[in-house]
Design a protein around this motif. Structure first.
Motif, PDB file in Angstrom:
ATOM      1  N   ALA A  33       6.583  81.382  87.115  1.00 40.20           N
ATOM      2  CA  ALA A  33       5.876  82.387  85.965  1.00 40.20           C
ATOM      3  C   ALA A  33       5.650  83.683  86.653  1.00 40.20           C
ATOM      4  O   ALA A  33       4.667  83.307  87.548  1.00 40.20           O
ATOM      5  N   LYS A  34       5.769  84.620  85.907  1.00 41.35           N
ATOM      6  CA  LYS A  34       5.165  85.875  86.515  1.00 41.35           C
ATOM      7  C   LYS A  34       4.534  86.599  84.994  1.00 41.35           C
ATOM      8  O   LYS A  34       5.470  86.831  84.131  1.00 41.35           O
ATOM      9  N   TYR A  35       3.307  86.981  84.926  1.00 44.74           N
ATOM     10  CA  TYR A  35       2.675  87.545  83.988  1.00 44.74           C
ATOM     11  C   TYR A  35       2.240  89.044  84.335  1.00 44.74           C
ATOM     12  O   TYR A  35       1.659  89.414  85.138  1.00 44.74           O
ATOM     13  N   LEU A  36       3.077  89.923  83.716  1.00 42.23           N
ATOM     14  CA  LEU A  36       2.994  91.325  83.890  1.00 42.23           C
ATOM     15  C   LEU A  36       2.258  92.186  82.652  1.00 42.23           C
ATOM     16  O   LEU A  36       2.756  92.030  81.802  1.00 42.23           O
ATOM     17  N   PHE A  37       1.195  92.612  82.793  1.00 43.71           N
ATOM     18  CA  PHE A  37       0.214  93.120  81.796  1.00 43.71           C
ATOM     19  C   PHE A  37      -0.549  94.259  81.968  1.00 43.71           C
ATOM     20  O   PHE A  37      -0.808  94.666  83.309  1.00 43.71           O
ATOM     21  N   LYS A  38      -1.078  95.029  80.980  1.00 44.90           N
ATOM     22  CA  LYS A  38      -2.315  95.953  81.018  1.00 44.90           C
ATOM     23  C   LYS A  38      -3.326  95.470  80.121  1.00 44.90           C
ATOM     24  O   LYS A  38      -3.041  95.111  78.793  1.00 44.90           O
ATOM     25  N   PHE A  39      -4.608  95.847  80.284  1.00 47.28           N
ATOM     26  CA  PHE A  39      -5.614  95.566  79.243  1.00 47.28           C
ATOM     27  C   PHE A  39      -5.316  96.582  78.221  1.00 47.28           C
ATOM     28  O   PHE A  39      -5.001  97.857  78.585  1.00 47.28           O
ATOM     29  N   ASN A  40      -5.749  96.376  77.193  1.00 48.48           N
ATOM     30  CA  ASN A  40      -5.807  97.226  75.826  1.00 48.48           C
ATOM     31  C   ASN A  40      -6.827  98.376  76.419  1.00 48.48           C
ATOM     32  O   ASN A  40      -7.652  98.398  76.841  1.00 48.48           O
ATOM     33  N   GLY A  41      -6.238  99.616  76.084  1.00 46.05           N
ATOM     34  CA  GLY A  41      -6.834 100.935  76.445  1.00 46.05           C
ATOM     35  C   GLY A  41      -6.550 101.480  77.759  1.00 46.05           C
ATOM     36  O   GLY A  41      -6.913 102.476  78.000  1.00 46.05           O
ATOM     37  N   SER A  42      -5.462 100.768  78.394  1.00 46.33           N
ATOM     38  CA  SER A  42      -4.920 101.290  79.622  1.00 46.33           C
ATOM     39  C   SER A  42      -3.495 102.108  79.265  1.00 46.33           C
ATOM     40  O   SER A  42      -2.787 101.700  78.692  1.00 46.33           O
TER      41      SER A  42
ATOM     42  N   GLN B 299      -8.326 101.927  83.242  1.00 45.23           N
ATOM     43  CA  GLN B 299      -8.594 103.063  84.172  1.00 45.23           C
ATOM     44  C   GLN B 299      -8.622 102.757  85.722  1.00 45.23           C
ATOM     45  O   GLN B 299      -8.909 103.521  86.593  1.00 45.23           O
ATOM     46  N   GLU B 300      -8.384 101.625  86.062  1.00 43.86           N
ATOM     47  CA  GLU B 300      -8.454 101.114  87.410  1.00 43.86           C
ATOM     48  C   GLU B 300      -9.994 101.141  88.065  1.00 43.86           C
ATOM     49  O   GLU B 300      -9.969 101.421  89.130  1.00 43.86           O
ATOM     50  N   LYS B 301     -10.792 101.008  86.947  1.00 44.15           N
ATOM     51  CA  LYS B 301     -12.506 100.949  87.661  1.00 44.15           C
ATOM     52  C   LYS B 301     -12.603  99.640  88.446  1.00 44.15           C
ATOM     53  O   LYS B 301     -13.558  99.830  89.290  1.00 44.15           O
ATOM     54  N   TRP B 302     -11.828  98.651  88.130  1.00 43.66           N
ATOM     55  CA  TRP B 302     -11.921  97.554  89.104  1.00 43.66           C
ATOM     56  C   TRP B 302     -10.426  97.062  89.331  1.00 43.66           C
ATOM     57  O   TRP B 302      -9.444  97.360  88.715  1.00 43.66           O
ATOM     58  N   VAL B 303     -10.697  96.374  90.542  1.00 41.36           N
ATOM     59  CA  VAL B 303      -9.124  95.524  90.940  1.00 41.36           C
ATOM     60  C   VAL B 303      -9.826  94.201  91.339  1.00 41.36           C
ATOM     61  O   VAL B 303     -10.669  93.964  92.198  1.00 41.36           O
ATOM     62  N   ILE B 304      -9.095  93.295  90.875  1.00 39.59           N
ATOM     63  CA  ILE B 304      -9.529  91.788  91.283  1.00 39.59           C
ATOM     64  C   ILE B 304      -8.178  91.357  91.891  1.00 39.59           C
ATOM     65  O   ILE B 304      -7.101  91.385  91.146  1.00 39.59           O
ATOM     66  N   GLU B 305      -8.278  90.862  92.975  1.00 40.34           N
ATOM     67  CA  GLU B 305      -7.177  90.266  93.610  1.00 40.34           C
ATOM     68  C   GLU B 305      -7.634  89.125  94.666  1.00 40.34           C
ATOM     69  O   GLU B 305      -8.537  88.612  94.639  1.00 40.34           O
ATOM     70  N   GLY B 306      -6.501  88.339  94.988  1.00 34.20           N
ATOM     71  CA  GLY B 306      -6.872  87.086  95.499  1.00 34.20           C
ATOM     72  C   GLY B 306      -5.468  86.133  95.781  1.00 34.20           C
ATOM     73  O   GLY B 306      -4.507  86.617  95.264  1.00 34.20           O
ATOM     74  N   ASN B 307      -5.981  84.957  96.112  1.00 33.93           N
ATOM     75  CA  ASN B 307      -4.943  83.862  96.321  1.00 33.93           C
ATOM     76  C   ASN B 307      -5.412  82.615  95.939  1.00 33.93           C
ATOM     77  O   ASN B 307      -6.633  82.293  96.149  1.00 33.93           O
ATOM     78  N   ILE B 308      -4.802  81.611  95.284  1.00 32.48           N
ATOM     79  CA  ILE B 308      -4.997  80.327  95.045  1.00 32.48           C
ATOM     80  C   ILE B 308      -3.846  79.489  95.511  1.00 32.48           C
ATOM     81  O   ILE B 308      -2.781  79.919  94.809  1.00 32.48           O
TER      82      ILE B 308
ATOM     83  N   LYS C 149     -14.533  97.691  93.499  1.00 32.99           N
ATOM     84  CA  LYS C 149     -14.733  98.579  92.426  1.00 32.99           C
ATOM     85  C   LYS C 149     -14.441  99.814  93.052  1.00 32.99           C
ATOM     86  O   LYS C 149     -14.442 100.298  94.181  1.00 32.99           O
ATOM     87  N   GLN C 150     -14.036 100.748  91.931  1.00 35.56           N
ATOM     88  CA  GLN C 150     -13.374 102.192  92.226  1.00 35.56           C
ATOM     89  C   GLN C 150     -14.575 102.982  92.968  1.00 35.56           C
ATOM     90  O   GLN C 150     -15.888 102.879  92.295  1.00 35.56           O
ATOM     91  N   ALA C 151     -14.484 103.778  93.881  1.00 34.30           N
ATOM     92  CA  ALA C 151     -15.944 104.386  94.539  1.00 34.30           C
ATOM     93  C   ALA C 151     -15.385 105.601  95.098  1.00 34.30           C
ATOM     94  O   ALA C 151     -14.358 105.656  95.915  1.00 34.30           O
ATOM     95  N   PHE C 152     -15.997 106.503  95.071  1.00 33.97           N
ATOM     96  CA  PHE C 152     -15.787 107.893  95.684  1.00 33.97           C
ATOM     97  C   PHE C 152     -14.718 108.709  95.196  1.00 33.97           C
ATOM     98  O   PHE C 152     -14.708 110.076  94.928  1.00 33.97           O
ATOM     99  N   THR C 153     -13.443 108.007  95.168  1.00 34.51           N
ATOM    100  CA  THR C 153     -12.187 109.004  94.788  1.00 34.51           C
ATOM    101  C   THR C 153     -11.224 107.975  94.027  1.00 34.51           C
ATOM    102  O   THR C 153     -11.584 106.603  94.078  1.00 34.51           O
ATOM    103  N   ARG C 154     -10.294 108.661  93.458  1.00 33.37           N
ATOM    104  CA  ARG C 154      -9.428 107.722  92.418  1.00 33.37           C
ATOM    105  C   ARG C 154      -8.907 106.490  93.041  1.00 33.37           C
ATOM    106  O   ARG C 154      -8.786 105.462  92.289  1.00 33.37           O
ATOM    107  N   TYR C 155      -8.661 106.352  94.308  1.00 31.85           N
ATOM    108  CA  TYR C 155      -7.694 105.208  94.765  1.00 31.85           C
ATOM    109  C   TYR C 155      -8.183 104.414  95.722  1.00 31.85           C
ATOM    110  O   TYR C 155      -7.883 103.762  96.522  1.00 31.85           O
TER     111      TYR C 155
END
Length: 391
Positions: free
Chosen positions: A79-88, A121-130, A167-173
């Motif tokens: 399964a692959k879940y592709l989404f955006k949070f409301n407000g994005s 608005q990409e204020k945070w990125v949560i990534e990882g592996n299980i 967390k987004q810091a100093f510049t956009r990306y």
């Protein structure tokens, strides 16, 4: 962030591709979309019907099949879940949460999710592996000159949990943050009298790595699944301690640098480049050594064909897209090696890799491809089936 020890990528129902053969181009497109939609669910379709500015999230679930030389053919569900949070809006890239459950012809099983989530608005990125798996692996000895004739198989169970919060810091990306990494190896089965049994490296019969990671990420790719332009650079530094519940004290540094560009303004062709490094110090358990090869980088070598403490590898790929078609092709080349210490690096000792492959785009909106690659190494060749690009 990808993990070297998990080379498999899903392949969508093979019937999808076979179904397109022998039909007219119009019929192919219509029939393919019907099959794809059969396996696609839109959890927020009611909300999208009322507000067209919302992203229509997709939950794609289907029987799947993959192949890599380490696992042989693997069957299961994915399964692959592709989404955006409301407000994005357009400024926020699509979050990707895949889940794979498969069983292989080598009597392996694995459950895996490698996720990348962008908040509003990409204020945070949560990534990882299980990852949870029973994984037979081939071993040829340590070092850059281990002989093919030394091949032996060992088996183990693995539980890996690695969440990172940035967390987004100093510049956009640009994002900075931290996380934890737990890697538990147990129920190890080795060949009696074999090379591992004779040398008995530390942690050969199981280990637990538990540590804290700091991370930095710069990512301005236009598409996470199949970028056409942009840069990606991630580096992590982990410290692992017995005091935290692990079995060994060591540190692990990793980096992954990628660049994507379109060489022709009037074409969708892409040149993609990647360089990765993995550097370790301290009392390193066997499971945390660097393993060269796999379906993502150094294609053509079986994962673990060469084993050392440190690793450096790079590759470049030309991705050709045919207009008005879902089909594409790639050519790739690269090189890399493992080292007891990266200071031993010499260009003349790099192991080469080269090859090519075919692509079939199963989702034009997300640019998601089925992938078939043939890779060649020094005295070896392998092929791979999967979903999404190698990098």
């Amino acid at each position: 962030m990808r993990v070297n020890y998990f080379p498999q990528k899903l392949i969508y129902l093979i019937a999808i591709v076979l179904f397109t053969v022998g039909n007219t181009q119009t019929a192919q497109a219509q029939d393919f979309e019907k099959i794809k939609e059969f396996f696609t669910f839109h959890p927020n379709h009611k909300a999208v019907a009322k507000d067209s500015t919302l992203y229509a999230s997709k939950f794609i679930a289907a029987p799947v099949m993959s192949y890599s030389p380490e696992t042989n053919f693997a069957f299961g569900t994915g399964a692959k879940y592709l989404f955006k949070f409301n407000g994005s809006g357009e400024e926020t890239r699509v979050s990707n949460m895949p889940i794979t459950l498969q069983y292989t012809l080598n009597s392996q099983f694995f459950v895996y999710s490698g996720f990348e989530i962008f908040t509003n608005q990409e204020k945070w990125v949560i990534e990882g592996n299980i990852l949870f798996q029973n994984y037979p692996r081939l071993f040829y000895g340590f070092g850059t000159n281990s002989p093919e004739s030394a091949e032996e198989e060992y088996n183990y169970y693995q539980l890996l949990v690695e969440p990172i919060f940035l967390k987004q810091a100093f510049t956009r990306y640009l994002f900075v943050g931290a996380g934890v990494r737990f890697n538990h190896i147990y129920s190890v089965d080795i060949e009696e009298g074999g090379l591992i049994d004779q040398t008995r490296p530390t942690g050969y019969d199981g280990s637990t790595s538990l540590g804290v990671e700091v991370a930095a990420l710069y990512d301005n790719r236009n598409n996470v699944l199949n970028a056409q332009n942009g840069w990606y650079l991630e580096t992590t530094r982990g410290q692992y301690f017995e005091a935290l519940g692990g079995t060994h004290n060591f540190d692990l540094t990793r980096f992954d640098l990628r660049h994507y560009t379109k060489p022709f303004a009037d074409k969708d062709d892409i040149i993609a480049f990647q360089m990765v490094g993995r550097f370790t110090r301290g009392d390193l358990p066997f499971s945390e050594f660097s393993f060269l090869g796999g379906s993502e980088i150094m294609r053509g070598y079986r994962e673990g064909r060469y084993v050392g403490r440190d690793l450096l590898a790079s590759q470049v790929e030309y991705r050709k897209t045919f207009k008005n078609s879902r089909f594409g092709a790639v050519l790739f080349a690269g090189g890399g090696d493992i080292y007891n210490d990266v200071s031993d690096f010499q260009f003349k000792n790099l192991k080469p890799t080269y090859g090519g492959g075919l692509r079939f785009m199963i989702d034009k909106e997300e640019r998601l491809n089925l992938r078939f690659d043939v890779g060649f190494g020094r005295g070896s060749s392998e092929f791979y089936l999967g979903i999404a690009e190698a990098f």
